[in-house]
Write a protein that holds these residues in place. Structure first.
Motif, PDB file in Angstrom:
ATOM      1  N   ASP B 110       0.939  -1.125  -0.069  1.00  0.00           N
ATOM      2  CA  ASP B 110      -0.081  -0.042   0.099  1.00  0.00           C
ATOM      3  C   ASP B 110       0.902   1.309  -0.071  1.00  0.00           C
ATOM      4  O   ASP B 110       0.529   2.188  -0.808  1.00  0.00           O
ATOM      5  CB  ASP B 110      -0.727   0.020   1.343  1.00  0.00           C
ATOM      6  N   GLU B 111       1.877   1.193   0.769  1.00  0.00           N
ATOM      7  CA  GLU B 111       2.925   2.276   0.746  1.00  0.00           C
ATOM      8  C   GLU B 111       3.389   2.735  -0.553  1.00  0.00           C
ATOM      9  O   GLU B 111       3.282   3.963  -0.968  1.00  0.00           O
ATOM     10  CB  GLU B 111       4.085   1.970   1.680  1.00  0.00           C
ATOM     11  N   VAL B 112       3.963   1.699  -1.319  1.00  0.00           N
ATOM     12  CA  VAL B 112       4.711   2.029  -2.526  1.00  0.00           C
ATOM     13  C   VAL B 112       3.701   2.310  -3.652  1.00  0.00           C
ATOM     14  O   VAL B 112       3.876   3.307  -4.343  1.00  0.00           O
ATOM     15  CB  VAL B 112       5.688   0.996  -3.165  1.00  0.00           C
ATOM     16  N   LEU B 113       2.418   1.918  -3.359  1.00  0.00           N
ATOM     17  CA  LEU B 113       1.276   2.168  -4.313  1.00  0.00           C
ATOM     18  C   LEU B 113       0.797   3.801  -4.132  1.00  0.00           C
ATOM     19  O   LEU B 113       0.802   4.635  -4.972  1.00  0.00           O
ATOM     20  CB  LEU B 113       0.058   1.542  -4.051  1.00  0.00           C
ATOM     21  N   SER B 114       0.924   4.224  -2.786  1.00  0.00           N
ATOM     22  CA  SER B 114       0.694   5.672  -2.626  1.00  0.00           C
ATOM     23  C   SER B 114       1.918   6.531  -3.085  1.00  0.00           C
ATOM     24  O   SER B 114       1.540   7.644  -3.543  1.00  0.00           O
ATOM     25  CB  SER B 114       0.216   5.854  -1.257  1.00  0.00           C
ATOM     26  N   VAL B 115       3.284   5.941  -2.880  1.00  0.00           N
ATOM     27  CA  VAL B 115       4.164   6.818  -3.249  1.00  0.00           C
ATOM     28  C   VAL B 115       4.287   6.939  -4.789  1.00  0.00           C
ATOM     29  O   VAL B 115       4.590   8.232  -5.183  1.00  0.00           O
ATOM     30  CB  VAL B 115       5.689   5.963  -2.871  1.00  0.00           C
ATOM     31  N   VAL B 116       3.709   6.144  -5.496  1.00  0.00           N
ATOM     32  CA  VAL B 116       3.920   6.479  -7.099  1.00  0.00           C
ATOM     33  C   VAL B 116       2.474   6.822  -7.483  1.00  0.00           C
ATOM     34  O   VAL B 116       2.269   7.204  -8.900  1.00  0.00           O
ATOM     35  CB  VAL B 116       4.124   5.006  -7.887  1.00  0.00           C
ATOM     36  N   GLY B 117       1.729   7.159  -6.643  1.00  0.00           N
ATOM     37  CA  GLY B 117       0.054   7.822  -6.823  1.00  0.00           C
ATOM     38  C   GLY B 117      -0.632   6.681  -7.453  1.00  0.00           C
ATOM     39  O   GLY B 117      -1.564   7.138  -8.444  1.00  0.00           O
ATOM     40  N   LEU B 118      -0.451   5.506  -7.325  1.00  0.00           N
ATOM     41  CA  LEU B 118      -1.561   4.658  -7.961  1.00  0.00           C
ATOM     42  C   LEU B 118      -2.557   3.943  -6.910  1.00  0.00           C
ATOM     43  O   LEU B 118      -3.380   3.062  -7.287  1.00  0.00           O
ATOM     44  CB  LEU B 118      -0.641   3.359  -8.694  1.00  0.00           C
ATOM     45  N   SER B 119      -2.798   4.553  -5.677  1.00  0.00           N
ATOM     46  CA  SER B 119      -3.610   3.978  -4.763  1.00  0.00           C
ATOM     47  C   SER B 119      -5.111   3.739  -5.110  1.00  0.00           C
ATOM     48  O   SER B 119      -5.713   2.958  -4.967  1.00  0.00           O
ATOM     49  CB  SER B 119      -3.750   4.900  -3.563  1.00  0.00           C
ATOM     50  N   GLY B 120      -5.330   4.786  -6.004  1.00  0.00           N
ATOM     51  CA  GLY B 120      -6.798   5.006  -6.537  1.00  0.00           C
ATOM     52  C   GLY B 120      -7.183   3.736  -7.623  1.00  0.00           C
ATOM     53  O   GLY B 120      -8.269   3.464  -7.742  1.00  0.00           O
ATOM     54  N   VAL B 121      -6.207   3.121  -8.040  1.00  0.00           N
ATOM     55  CA  VAL B 121      -6.290   2.008  -9.343  1.00  0.00           C
ATOM     56  C   VAL B 121      -5.604   0.691  -8.632  1.00  0.00           C
ATOM     57  O   VAL B 121      -5.612   0.001  -9.565  1.00  0.00           O
ATOM     58  CB  VAL B 121      -5.608   2.414 -10.689  1.00  0.00           C
ATOM     59  N   ALA B 122      -5.521   0.813  -7.371  1.00  0.00           N
ATOM     60  CA  ALA B 122      -4.752  -0.492  -7.012  1.00  0.00           C
ATOM     61  C   ALA B 122      -5.419  -1.720  -7.288  1.00  0.00           C
ATOM     62  O   ALA B 122      -4.830  -2.816  -7.361  1.00  0.00           O
ATOM     63  CB  ALA B 122      -4.690  -0.235  -5.530  1.00  0.00           C
ATOM     64  N   ARG B 123      -6.626  -1.750  -7.394  1.00  0.00           N
ATOM     65  CA  ARG B 123      -7.574  -3.015  -7.463  1.00  0.00           C
ATOM     66  C   ARG B 123      -7.735  -3.330  -9.151  1.00  0.00           C
ATOM     67  O   ARG B 123      -8.514  -4.107  -9.200  1.00  0.00           O
ATOM     68  CB  ARG B 123      -8.697  -3.141  -6.763  1.00  0.00           C
ATOM     69  N   LYS B 124      -7.577  -2.445  -9.788  1.00  0.00           N
ATOM     70  CA  LYS B 124      -7.618  -2.354 -11.309  1.00  0.00           C
ATOM     71  C   LYS B 124      -6.737  -3.399 -11.934  1.00  0.00           C
ATOM     72  O   LYS B 124      -5.592  -3.251 -11.546  1.00  0.00           O
ATOM     73  CB  LYS B 124      -7.750  -1.074 -11.957  1.00  0.00           C
ATOM     74  N   ARG B 125      -7.281  -4.121 -12.968  1.00  0.00           N
ATOM     75  CA  ARG B 125      -6.353  -5.005 -13.607  1.00  0.00           C
ATOM     76  C   ARG B 125      -5.213  -4.087 -14.207  1.00  0.00           C
ATOM     77  O   ARG B 125      -5.773  -3.250 -15.187  1.00  0.00           O
ATOM     78  CB  ARG B 125      -7.052  -5.656 -14.569  1.00  0.00           C
ATOM     79  N   SER B 126      -4.092  -4.398 -14.464  1.00  0.00           N
ATOM     80  CA  SER B 126      -3.076  -3.576 -15.127  1.00  0.00           C
ATOM     81  C   SER B 126      -3.099  -3.627 -16.527  1.00  0.00           C
ATOM     82  O   SER B 126      -2.371  -2.600 -17.296  1.00  0.00           O
ATOM     83  CB  SER B 126      -1.660  -3.923 -14.560  1.00  0.00           C
ATOM     84  N   ARG B 127      -3.905  -4.303 -17.419  1.00  0.00           N
ATOM     85  CA  ARG B 127      -4.082  -4.218 -18.685  1.00  0.00           C
ATOM     86  C   ARG B 127      -4.647  -2.956 -19.264  1.00  0.00           C
ATOM     87  O   ARG B 127      -4.304  -2.585 -20.194  1.00  0.00           O
ATOM     88  CB  ARG B 127      -5.116  -5.504 -19.059  1.00  0.00           C
ATOM     89  N   GLY B 128      -5.311  -2.383 -18.382  1.00  0.00           N
ATOM     90  CA  GLY B 128      -5.914  -0.915 -18.841  1.00  0.00           C
ATOM     91  C   GLY B 128      -5.203   0.049 -18.570  1.00  0.00           C
ATOM     92  O   GLY B 128      -5.518   1.083 -18.875  1.00  0.00           O
ATOM     93  N   PHE B 129      -3.957  -0.004 -17.912  1.00  0.00           N
ATOM     94  CA  PHE B 129      -2.963   0.883 -17.650  1.00  0.00           C
ATOM     95  C   PHE B 129      -2.376   1.644 -18.754  1.00  0.00           C
ATOM     96  O   PHE B 129      -2.025   0.924 -19.895  1.00  0.00           O
ATOM     97  CB  PHE B 129      -1.880   0.479 -16.670  1.00  0.00           C
ATOM     98  N   SER B 130      -2.274   2.942 -18.942  1.00  0.00           N
ATOM     99  CA  SER B 130      -1.579   3.614 -19.740  1.00  0.00           C
ATOM    100  C   SER B 130      -0.035   3.145 -19.706  1.00  0.00           C
ATOM    101  O   SER B 130       0.312   2.665 -18.422  1.00  0.00           O
ATOM    102  CB  SER B 130      -1.485   5.140 -20.011  1.00  0.00           C
TER     103      SER B 130
END
Lengths: 281, 322
Positions: B110-130
């Protein structure tokens, strides 16, 4: 300046603040095994393939047992075999694909580079993958075998010739049907590790399963009879899950035929391990 | 806390991707790993991680082979390929399965997700990521073990300007913490504001291993752009002070002609102009020349190049001898 006199040597050198607790053990199999279970449960395809395997096996068990009802008066009538043979075929088709995907998909997505950066000890990563796959497929196969068996017996209930769990050979048939699935998953896994390409490896698995027995059929009977016991032939699969083994002299017994597949699993795993540990990722 | 390559060589068939590289990446600074596309940067990084094994030579992390480290993610974090994830897995699960291999606690994910600003999409599948989001996910993975050494392969690819500034600050911050940071790029302009030290390679060979300051000094960076409504007067004053001035033909936004001045430090040019009573509308280092110097330096090692004459050999010689 009073605070300086408290620390005559000046402020203590700053201790770096660790965001992660120090390792208490060398990174190894326990953590990597946990990681591989997380990988399996966190992709939808695992759940879909396992559900397809379960549902289709039970449906086929019911259909096969019901279709064999007319033979219920005969001595060879084996409703345990009828209800379990389907899961062996589906095991090869669906679980074969699961086994391939468990490793080849990491090459397809290039996730393998990320995985090996977290756990660079290749033998550890490979073993963790194989163990996780074997555990998951074993549990699913056990549930599928038991459910298929009871569903199949329910379908022949009207004949009063259905098998019970205590009938001779039933427990062996359930055990071998259950063990067959992880064995075959590991065969596919090993091939996946060698071929590293999902479509290619799945083709190879199906080629072994379906083409080899067909090709063998084209040879003289003396040959095909001698070699048949070593192949995933129809008669071989039925022998594995037979509560009343036929005693055909061309075949090994149920345990022996399962051992053949276990042997293939060992060979495929070893070949896969060589490729996984030695070749560039 | 260092990466050491000694005679590192990798051949694929008869093609040599990395050719006898020897270098040390040190802590407390950002080391830029520079080379044109295909120069062997990614291969070198794969060799560091043991993804590929060298044909000859060795490369060690903290004195050991990467695969021999006690807890690899706590010692080295790497982003090699932002798309090297299973697209069907959520960002959280992706990081969790990596963390588990090294017994890193869940809350760190959770910590690193917030460091990189991805907390909001943490549960989203990464296929849809830019691509930018994927880069951030890859950086999160590298940071998981809070490692002392970080390695990023072309991290700003696909990032928007805000993202580029973010990663630049992140890398500078990590280096300021005393960590070892190795970052590759094929663009000099990216390194200019980020790297303290440069390792330049071309066709798998080491071309330069020096500080950014040295590189600038060797690159004719002494050239200064000046602009004045009296270009002739400034040129004469510069000449009198021992420098050379060329009228470039460019004009500033204000309409004043531009000169390129060499042989005098920037401050001295200002003083000379002041003493001569010449008004200056612009006085700035000629930044473009840094990119040019890099291009010139690596020109003879470019594998696929358009047909243009380049005096690369000369630049090569001047840089390596110093």
């Amino acid at each position: 300046m009073a605070h300086l006199t408290d620390q005559p040597g000046g402020p203590a050198p700053a201790q770096p603040v660790r965001a992660v607790p120090a390792a208490t053990r060398r990174s190894g199999l326990p953590g990597t095994l946990l990681s591989e279970f997380t990988k399996l449960r966190s992709v939808r395809s695992t759940w879909i393939t396992l559900a397809v395997f379960f549902v289709a096996s039970v449906v086929i068990a019911v259909l096969a047992a019901a279709g064999d009802r007319r033979n219920s008066g005969q001595a060879q009538f084996d409703p345990a075999r009828d209800s379990l043979a389907g899961m062996l075929y589906l095991g090869m088709l669906v679980i074969g694909a699961t086994g391939v995907l468990a490793i080849a998909s990491e090459y397809g997505t290039r996730m393998i580079a990320t995985s090996l950066t977290a756990m660079p000890r290749r033998a550890v990563l490979y073993a963790a993958k194989a163990i996780a796959l074997a555990c998951v497929t074993l549990v699913v196969a056990l549930v599928t075998a038991v459910t298929s068996f009871f569903a199949g017996q329910a379908a022949v209930a009207s004949t009063h010739a259905g098998a019970s769990i205590t009938s001779p050979g039933t427990l062996r048939a359930l055990l071998l049907a259950t063990l067959f699935v992880p064995c075959f998953a590991l065969v596919a896994f090993g091939l996946g590790a060698v071929i590293r390409h999902t479509a290619g490896a799945i083709t190879a698995v199906f080629g072994l399963v379906f083409l080899l027995p067909m090709i063998l059929g084209a040879f003289p009977a003396s040959w095909s009879n001698a070699l048949g016991r070593w192949l995933p032939d129809n008669t071989v699969l039925l022998q594995i899950v037979a509560a009343k083994p036929t005693g055909q002299h061309d075949l090994f017994g149920p345990y022996g035929e399962l051992a053949v597949f276990a042997g293939y699993a060992v060979i495929a795993l070893a070949a896969g391990a060589m490729a996984f540990c030695r070749r560039d990722a | 806390m260092s990466i050491e390559a000694r005679g590192l060589t990798k051949r694929y068939g008869d093609k040599t991707a990395v050719d006898d590289l020897t270098f040390t990446v040190r802590p407390g600074m950002v080391t830029g790993f520079l080379g044109v596309n295909g120069a062997g940067k990614s291969t070198t990084m794969r060799l560091i991680l043991g993804l590929d094994s060298p044909t000859k030579g060795t490369v060690t992390v903290n004195g050991k082979l990467f695969s021999r480290l006690y807890s690899p993610m706590r010692e080295l974090g790497a982003l090699l390929d932002a798309k090297a994830v299973h697209g069907g897995r959520s960002a959280y699960s992706h990081l969790l399965c990596l963390a588990q291999t090294n017994d890193i606690p869940r809350n760190r994910v959770d910590e690193v997700l917030s460091v990189v600003g991805l907390s909001g999409v943490a549960r989203k599948r990464s296929r849809g990521f830019s691509l930018g989001m994927s880069q951030r996910l890859g950086i999160a993975a590298a940071l998981l073990g809070d490692p002392e050494i970080l390695m990023f392969d072309e991290p700003v690819n696909g990032l928007d300007p805000e993202g580029i500034v973010w990663i630049r600050n992140l890398m500078r911050g990590l280096a300021a913490d005393g960590r070892t940071v190795l970052v590759s790029s094929h663009l000099m302009s990216e390194m200019e504001h980020t790297a303290d030290h440069l390792i330049v390679i071309g066709k798998g060979k080491l071309i330069a291993d020096c500080t950014m300051a040295e590189f600038i000094a060797r690159s004719g960076q002494q050239a200064v752009r000046a602009s004045t409504p009296q270009p002739g007067a400034l040129a004469r004053a510069v000449l009198a002070a021992g420098g050379q001035a060329t009228i470039t033909g460019d004009v500033t936004v204000g309409g004043s002609p531009e000169l390129e001045v060499r042989g005098l430090p920037l401050e001295r040019i200002g003083d000379v102009a002041f003493a001569a009573g010449v008004p200056l509308h612009l006085l700035a280092p000629a930044r473009a020349s840094l990119e040019e110097a890099f291009m010139e330096l690596t020109a003879d090692s470019v594998e696929y190049q358009a047909g243009m004459a380049i005096s690369g050999q000369r630049a090569h010689a001047t840089v390596t001898e110093a």
